[in-house]
Structure formats: C-alpha cells, structure tokens
Design a protein around this motif. Structure first.
Motif, PDB file in Angstrom:
ATOM      1  N   ASN A   1       0.593  -1.382  -0.168  1.00  0.00           N
ATOM      2  CA  ASN A   1       0.179  -0.170  -0.223  1.00  0.00           C
ATOM      3  C   ASN A   1       0.607   1.323  -0.114  1.00  0.00           C
ATOM      4  N   LEU A   2       1.910   1.333  -0.149  1.00  0.00           N
ATOM      5  CA  LEU A   2       2.856   2.319   0.287  1.00  0.00           C
ATOM      6  C   LEU A   2       3.389   2.891  -0.816  1.00  0.00           C
ATOM      7  N   SER A   3       3.733   3.912  -1.488  1.00  0.00           N
ATOM      8  CA  SER A   3       4.481   4.586  -2.473  1.00  0.00           C
ATOM      9  C   SER A   3       5.972   4.375  -3.042  1.00  0.00           C
ATOM     10  N   GLU A   4       5.854   4.576  -3.974  1.00  0.00           N
ATOM     11  CA  GLU A   4       7.773   3.783  -3.925  1.00  0.00           C
ATOM     12  C   GLU A   4       8.863   4.580  -2.968  1.00  0.00           C
ATOM     13  N   ARG A   5       8.226   6.000  -2.898  1.00  0.00           N
ATOM     14  CA  ARG A   5       8.954   6.339  -1.942  1.00  0.00           C
ATOM     15  C   ARG A   5       9.355   5.532  -0.045  1.00  0.00           C
ATOM     16  N   GLN A   6       8.333   5.555  -0.250  1.00  0.00           N
ATOM     17  CA  GLN A   6       8.111   4.765   1.508  1.00  0.00           C
ATOM     18  C   GLN A   6       8.258   3.554   1.086  1.00  0.00           C
ATOM     19  N   LYS A   7       8.143   3.040   0.262  1.00  0.00           N
ATOM     20  CA  LYS A   7       9.168   1.214   0.029  1.00  0.00           C
ATOM     21  C   LYS A   7      10.831   1.460   0.136  1.00  0.00           C
ATOM     22  N   ALA A   8      10.623   3.009  -0.473  1.00  0.00           N
ATOM     23  CA  ALA A   8      12.269   3.062  -0.347  1.00  0.00           C
ATOM     24  C   ALA A   8      12.865   3.422   1.031  1.00  0.00           C
ATOM     25  N   ASN A   9      12.699   4.375   1.623  1.00  0.00           N
ATOM     26  CA  ASN A   9      12.059   4.805   2.902  1.00  0.00           C
ATOM     27  C   ASN A   9      11.747   4.086   4.504  1.00  0.00           C
ATOM     28  N   LEU A  10      10.753   2.846   3.213  1.00  0.00           N
ATOM     29  CA  LEU A  10      11.075   1.818   4.915  1.00  0.00           C
ATOM     30  C   LEU A  10      12.689   0.778   4.836  1.00  0.00           C
ATOM     31  N   SER A  11      12.815   0.429   3.830  1.00  0.00           N
ATOM     32  CA  SER A  11      14.294  -0.366   3.308  1.00  0.00           C
ATOM     33  C   SER A  11      15.502   0.173   4.250  1.00  0.00           C
ATOM     34  N   ARG A  12      15.512   2.033   3.480  1.00  0.00           N
ATOM     35  CA  ARG A  12      16.233   2.333   4.810  1.00  0.00           C
ATOM     36  C   ARG A  12      16.169   2.689   5.874  1.00  0.00           C
ATOM     37  N   TRP A  13      15.680   3.156   6.575  1.00  0.00           N
ATOM     38  CA  TRP A  13      14.980   3.923   7.879  1.00  0.00           C
ATOM     39  C   TRP A  13      14.267   2.759   8.869  1.00  0.00           C
ATOM     40  N   GLY A  14      13.334   2.246   7.881  1.00  0.00           N
ATOM     41  CA  GLY A  14      12.767   0.929   9.061  1.00  0.00           C
ATOM     42  C   GLY A  14      11.242   1.367   9.157  1.00  0.00           C
ATOM     43  N   TYR A  15      10.712   2.538   8.578  1.00  0.00           N
ATOM     44  CA  TYR A  15       9.871   3.302   8.636  1.00  0.00           C
ATOM     45  C   TYR A  15       9.048   4.364   6.972  1.00  0.00           C
ATOM     46  N   PRO A  16       8.253   4.279   6.729  1.00  0.00           N
ATOM     47  CA  PRO A  16       8.028   4.840   5.628  1.00  0.00           C
ATOM     48  C   PRO A  16       7.628   5.830   5.387  1.00  0.00           C
ATOM     49  N   TYR A  17       7.567   6.931   6.577  1.00  0.00           N
ATOM     50  CA  TYR A  17       6.749   7.905   6.284  1.00  0.00           C
ATOM     51  C   TYR A  17       7.369   9.082   7.100  1.00  0.00           C
ATOM     52  N   VAL A  18       9.166   9.209   6.287  1.00  0.00           N
ATOM     53  CA  VAL A  18      10.427  10.377   6.851  1.00  0.00           C
ATOM     54  C   VAL A  18      10.452  11.261   6.058  1.00  0.00           C
ATOM     55  N   GLY A  19      11.867  11.900   5.900  1.00  0.00           N
ATOM     56  CA  GLY A  19      11.416  13.222   4.912  1.00  0.00           C
ATOM     57  C   GLY A  19      10.304  13.706   4.055  1.00  0.00           C
ATOM     58  N   GLN A  20      10.264  13.426   3.106  1.00  0.00           N
ATOM     59  CA  GLN A  20       9.145  14.450   2.375  1.00  0.00           C
ATOM     60  C   GLN A  20       7.923  13.687   2.984  1.00  0.00           C
ATOM     61  N   ASP A  21       7.350  12.390   3.160  1.00  0.00           N
ATOM     62  CA  ASP A  21       6.686  11.956   3.478  1.00  0.00           C
ATOM     63  C   ASP A  21       6.234  12.179   5.414  1.00  0.00           C
ATOM     64  N   PHE A  22       7.485  12.585   6.026  1.00  0.00           N
ATOM     65  CA  PHE A  22       7.049  13.511   7.276  1.00  0.00           C
ATOM     66  C   PHE A  22       6.075  13.864   7.865  1.00  0.00           C
ATOM     67  N   ARG A  23       5.058  13.239   8.423  1.00  0.00           N
ATOM     68  CA  ARG A  23       3.766  14.757   9.159  1.00  0.00           C
ATOM     69  C   ARG A  23       3.577  14.133  10.513  1.00  0.00           C
ATOM     70  N   PHE A  24       3.510  16.183  10.798  1.00  0.00           N
ATOM     71  CA  PHE A  24       3.780  16.074  12.411  1.00  0.00           C
ATOM     72  C   PHE A  24       2.636  15.606  11.990  1.00  0.00           C
ATOM     73  N   HIS A  25       2.419  14.605  13.784  1.00  0.00           N
ATOM     74  CA  HIS A  25       1.599  14.375  14.160  1.00  0.00           C
ATOM     75  C   HIS A  25       0.515  13.616  15.111  1.00  0.00           C
ATOM     76  N   MET A  26       0.210  14.027  16.345  1.00  0.00           N
ATOM     77  CA  MET A  26      -0.464  13.066  17.457  1.00  0.00           C
ATOM     78  C   MET A  26      -1.553  12.673  17.319  1.00  0.00           C
ATOM     79  N   THR A  27      -1.903  10.852  16.692  1.00  0.00           N
ATOM     80  CA  THR A  27      -2.889  10.173  16.912  1.00  0.00           C
ATOM     81  C   THR A  27      -3.927  10.354  18.624  1.00  0.00           C
ATOM     82  N   LEU A  28      -5.045  10.159  17.886  1.00  0.00           N
ATOM     83  CA  LEU A  28      -6.138  10.219  18.945  1.00  0.00           C
ATOM     84  C   LEU A  28      -6.905   9.357  18.525  1.00  0.00           C
ATOM     85  N   THR A  29      -6.821   9.005  17.490  1.00  0.00           N
ATOM     86  CA  THR A  29      -7.707   7.422  17.335  1.00  0.00           C
ATOM     87  C   THR A  29      -7.325   5.763  16.511  1.00  0.00           C
ATOM     88  N   ASN A  30      -8.269   5.079  16.107  1.00  0.00           N
ATOM     89  CA  ASN A  30      -7.893   4.167  15.603  1.00  0.00           C
ATOM     90  C   ASN A  30      -8.719   4.624  13.995  1.00  0.00           C
TER      91      ASN A  30
END
Length: 232
Positions: free
Chosen positions: A140-169
C-alpha cells in the motif's frame, strides 16, 4: 524490547492531561486515568498503547552492541545541543481514516529536525525483520515510502514526514467519524489556542511485544530562537 524517540509535552501540561483523559492512560507512569468507557476505548486501542506522542523516530529494536543506556545518553547529548522547535497551534484533523492533532502551517525547520534525529540515531536501530517490514503493508506504500522503509525502517520520513499526535484508530464509517470529530473538538478545542513548542525529546520504551509504551526519559531542548540549521 523496542525504543522510540517521540515528542510529548510535559506530564502536567494541559495538552498531556487532556490527551490522557481521552486515551485513558498516562504514559509517564503507565497509569489508568479514567474509568473504562466502551464507546471511547474501542476507538483508542492502538494510540493508548503507544501513549500520547508525535513520532520523530519510529519504534525500533536496538542494534547489536548498543544498550538503552547508550541511547538515552546520546539523546540527552543531542537535546543539549539542539534548539526547541515552535509549532504554532495544533488542530484536530482527520488524516486518511484516523484522527490526530496536527500543525496548521508548514515548518521547514521541523523537517530538518526530523532528519537530524533520524540520521543521528540510526546506528542504534536494528534492521527490520521480514515480519516487521510486512506489518507496514508495503503493497500500500508509494515507491518512495517503500525505499524509506528499506533504508530507515519507517515509510513516513523526509518528504513523507507528517507531524501528528494520534488520537484514534482507523474509522471508516463516515457517520461515526463525524460523531468522533465532535467529541474530539469538545475535548481538545478549549486548549488548542495555546501554541505548542517541541521543547524536549522523550525516549519511550516497549518492554515486550504489544506491551504499552512508557516514558523512560524526557530531555529538554535548548530554548531561544531557532538556529538556521541542524547538524546530525
């Protein structure tokens, strides 16, 4: 055991208290702070386990040859040389299918901040196992997010980083989402006019799989005007 580097306000900050009341748990002392409420508890089963936070380096197992004390010391040293980041006011937002508190304006320095943390503490992260990577649903990830997952262990970094404080499922039913939005606005709007500053970095720890994360330590950042750049 897994560790994570998060932002969370101080234990007695009004935002922390409101969030703990909503989630039902205080991550600072792993304390249940309200009576069970089935209507809310079913909405918060995941965020309550992680504790109220914004992710800066997602949960990771420690690399061979490193210890939690090593990580904690390096985090303290990083905080001592890094200045706080002003976020402005937060707002209740629906991101994809879940609700979170998010920033309302773009903050280029926030991206620098995330990058510096990600790079500085990468030596402490053990590589993902195949099972851990699969849990991120790479299909379900974009190619860039897949690359992030492989390189950094998490897809939502760099350009895909979004500051958020989760409140719900995840909430997929639109009528239910509208009702939850009303409850969240009622819970948080009274304090959201106060600007938020990332004034400290917190080390959260999960002692065993599916155990609740708790605040192991919280290290204040330097106050004052933001610097022009951050060196990892």
């Amino acid at each position: 055991m897994r560790a994570a580097i998060y932002f969370t306000p101080s234990k007695n900050d009004p935002l922390t208290l409101r969030a703990a009341e909503w989630l039902g748990r205080d991550a600072f002392d792993d304390r249940i702070v309200r009576d069970p409420d089935p209507k809310i508890d079913v909405l918060v089963s995941e965020p309550v386990r992680y504790g109220f936070h914004a992710t800066l380096k997602a949960p990771f197992r420690l690399a061979d040859g490193t210890t939690l004390n090593d990580l904690d010391r390096e985090l303290a040293a990083f905080a001592q040389r890094t200045q706080a980041v002003a976020l402005g006011t937060l707002a209740v937002t629906r991101l994809d299918s879940f609700f979170a508190l998010t920033v309302q304006t773009a903050h280029p320095r926030l991206l620098q901040f995330e990058e510096a943390i990600r790079i500085t503490f990468e030596p402490f992260r053990a590589p993902l196992t195949e099972q851990e990577a699969a849990r991120r649903n790479p299909q379900n990830l974009s190619e860039r997010q897949k690359a992030n997952l492989s390189r950094w262990g998490y897809p939502y970094v760099g350009q895909d980083f979004r500051f958020h404080m989760t409140l719900t499922n995840s909430i997929v039913d639109e009528d239910e989402a509208a009702q939850v939005a009303k409850r969240l606005h009622s819970q948080f709007n009274p304090i959201l006019e106060t600007p938020v500053v990332i004034d400290a970095l917190a080390l959260f720890v999960e002692l065993e799989p599916r155990a609740p994360f708790y605040v192991h330590s919280r290290h204040p950042l330097q106050s004052g005007m933001p610097s022009q750049g951050l060196e990892p």
